[in-house]
Scaffold this motif. Sequence first.
Motif: not given
Length: 324
Positions: A10, A12, A276, A279
Amino acid sequence: MTDQDSARRTDHDSPWKDALDSYFEEFLRLLFPSIHGEVDWSRGYSAMDKELQQITADASSGRRHADKLIKVYARDGGETWVLVHVEVQGEPEDGFAQRMYTYQYRLRDRYGVDVVSLAVLADTSPGFRPERFRYARWGCELSFVFPMTKLIDWEARWADLEVSENVFALVVMAQIKAKRLDDGEERQRAKVGLIRLLYERGYSRAEIQRLFHIIDWMIQLPRGLERGFLEVVYAIEEEKRMPYINTAERLGMEKGLEQGMEKGLEQGHHLGVADTLRKQIALKFGELPTWADERLSQASDEQLDEWVVKILSAESLEALLGNH
């Protein structure tokens, strides 16, 4: 899934960034061997993430690219920064070469060091092969050329990847399969095959665990196939007598699956899967528009599972979720 795994999925960073952090030397040796030979590896290398963030802070966030900046030392004694751009989108980007040039001149202007820009293209468009940024007007001309490698070119050398002693070959194979395969069962078979290679190559426990997580991140499966995948992994471990995914980690992964099922049943859809996807969409396409958020909220279980698989190869948000 463990808390550590959840965090990794999750944040970057992409699996490419994990792979480059862990295997930068192997990455160059496999994909850019001539450049690998120019580096004095005895002096080590170091990541320059803060420096890269400073020159890319105002870049468009509509797409996510696994860009890395690494400081190495040349065999002639000079210091060189290696800027690695990994293009992992499902479609070509017209501005890619210009972005390569922009990052190059910003780094050189700000820090006054030699910068070697490398492009790794993980898309599946055979004709998208940017190697140069050029413009000219009224006698003023600029041409910026950069080394580029296209991962799908390795499909013709798949046997070489399978027998390669370079650990980064597994990363390349995983990325190619992630891009090429949409069918869940085909992805599961490919994923199992790569995991089996991990256990057959005699890697250390830490190496197997690190590569397992990179491959697991790259080749994601529909939730309904995850348990079967884990069972095959456990069988391989027993066969090889290498229980490298420890009991706590196994239970954590399975518990996460069970909780996801229970939560989906109680609330009518997979909130965990939908979260999910939100994201993943934000990482790949930028901020989630209202229409897409509503579509995720209203999607069926089967639709969410399908989107989780297809997002890695989707060329646009509209292509993934359908026109709104």
